[in-house]
Design a protein around this motif. Structure first.
Motif, short mmCIF file in Angstrom:
data_model
loop_
_atom_site.label_atom_id
_atom_site.label_comp_id
_atom_site.label_asym_id
_atom_site.label_seq_id
_atom_site.Cartn_x
_atom_site.Cartn_y
_atom_site.Cartn_z
N ARG A 310 -0.99 58.95 -37.45
CA ARG A 310 -0.20 60.18 -37.29
C ARG A 310 0.76 60.03 -36.14
NH1 ARG A 310 -0.80 62.79 -41.82
NH2 ARG A 310 -0.07 64.70 -40.81
N THR A 315 3.37 63.97 -38.43
CA THR A 315 3.61 63.38 -39.74
C THR A 315 2.85 62.06 -39.86
OG1 THR A 315 5.60 62.25 -38.95
CG2 THR A 315 5.88 64.44 -39.91
N GLU A 351 10.31 60.53 -35.05
CA GLU A 351 9.13 61.37 -35.25
C GLU A 351 7.99 61.03 -34.29
OE1 GLU A 351 9.23 62.53 -39.93
OE2 GLU A 351 8.39 60.58 -39.44
#
Length: 384
Positions: A310, A315, A351
């Motif tokens: 993760r 995400t 991210e």
């Protein structure tokens, strides 16, 4: 917030009134109530050794920070940081910036004077790394911390063509040690929510090196040579075949895989005077970008250096996931990335975190791809 410790206390005498505050990168104060928030938790980072100092109101005495020219008061309400008179201050709060000149006062007094009262879940970050002070009042804060910790040695297997096949020997005995490294620490709503490894600065650990044999028995080697000379195919065991395939993927074909990555390369770039422009890809796609950065890139994958499945954004990691320093590139930023050697990483999204400064980490599915990529200069187009 229990069981926190004060690390690396600093020694010297506190400079008298009028001294400039310097050498301290950040202080974080957790707010527990609209009034009396100075009695809460302080997290001080950026000291001379970049180690975090955590001040709990339950402690009997404050650490000596005089070598930083900062005075920590310890009153009935807890700890507070005293600012020098005439110190320039910029306060970031709720998307705005307010400037002020500090008196001979504490950080909490300054905020009260400016009518800025942290909410119960907000924290106050105080950046004292330069001549002026920057204060950020927010529910989310992050900082980099240098720590010293135990380092476990790794075991490396190296082929030795002179050793008989099927045998091995220890060429270098491993030993655990101590390493100095950087972690990115994230706090939210008054609690530490993540601590992510960024980079290792140095280590005293010694890798264990095990050599395994690759030399075949003389009779078998002679038979293979004779078969090759006669043009006959040489049978390989499944293990040898697998090793051959792995070696192939680790060679030029591995680099080519990293180059293509299923992404269409750039065939033309149209640049504007303001630094923006348009990318024209081979498959006909056009991408507008707002700016371009030249950065250092390394590759990472799950299962190595503590990388999980993760991201910091919540995400799942996948090809196209990029780890950034959120102070350099905000999370959620869309990018198109190329690297030296003709590598096309292609479309990507910021991210993940865990890097510092003008660097990025590119996610690959396999460790072999990461080894092939190594460390490269890259061009990052920030997409609109």
């Amino acid at each position: 917030m229990k069981n926190y410790h004060v690390s690396n206390k600093l020694a010297a005498l506190w400079r008298r009134r009028g001294s400039l505050i310097a050498g301290l990168a950040a202080a974080v104060v957790t707010s527990l109530a609209a009034t009396g928030w100075a009695g809460s938790l302080y997290i001080i980072t950026g000291t001379e050794d970049d180690a975090a100092i955590i001040l709990d109101s339950a402690q009997d005495e404050a650490p000596d920070l005089s070598s930083q020219m900062v005075y920590i008061s310890n009153g009935s309400r807890g700890y507070d940081i005293m600012l020098s008179e005439g110190q320039g201050v910029a306060i970031h709060h709720e998307g705005g910036v307010v400037t002020a000149v500090a008196r001979r006062e504490s950080v909490s007094s300054l905020l009260n004077r400016m009518q800025i009262v942290p909410s119960p879940l907000e924290m106050v970050g105080v950046d004292l790394s330069s001549g002026d002070v920057t204060i950020t009042v927010s529910s989310d804060l992050s900082f980099y911390e240098r720590v010293t910790e135990k380092a476990t040695h790794q075991t490396l297997r190296v082929e030795n063509p002179e050793l008989p096949e099927g045998t091995e020997q220890v060429a270098q005995k491993g030993a655990d040690g101590i390493r100095s490294c950087i972690y990115e620490v994230v706090w939210s709503n008054g609690e530490e929510i993540s601590r992510q490894f960024v980079e290792e600065l140095n280590s005293t650990a010694v890798d264990e090196i095990i050599e395994y044999g690759a030399a075949k028995p003389e009779a078998e080697a002679e038979a293979e040579e004779a078969a090759e000379a006669a043009g006959a195919p040489v049978e390989k065991t499944s293990k040898e075949a697998a090793s051959g395939e792995e070696a192939g993927s680790a060679g030029s074909s591995g680099t080519e895989a990293a180059v293509t990555s299923g992404q269409s390369p750039i065939v033309n770039v149209s640049e504007n005077a303001d630094g923006s422009g348009t990318l024209y890809l081979k498959d006909g796609t056009t991408l507008n970008y707002s700016g371009v950065r030249t950065m250092k890139a390394t590759a990472y994958t799950t299962g190595h250096d503590g990388v999980g499945t993760r991201t910091a954004s919540g995400t799942a990691v996948r090809v196209g996931t990029v780890a950034v320093d959120r102070k350099v590139i905000p999370l959620g930023t869309r990018m198109y990335i190329t690297a030296s050697g003709g590598v096309v990483y292609g479309l990507a999204v910021a991210e993940d975190t865990g890097v510092r400064g003008n660097r990025i980490d590119l996610y690959y599915d396999t460790y072999n791809e990461c080894i092939q990529f190594g460390r490269r200069n890259c061009t990052v187009y920030i997409l609109e």
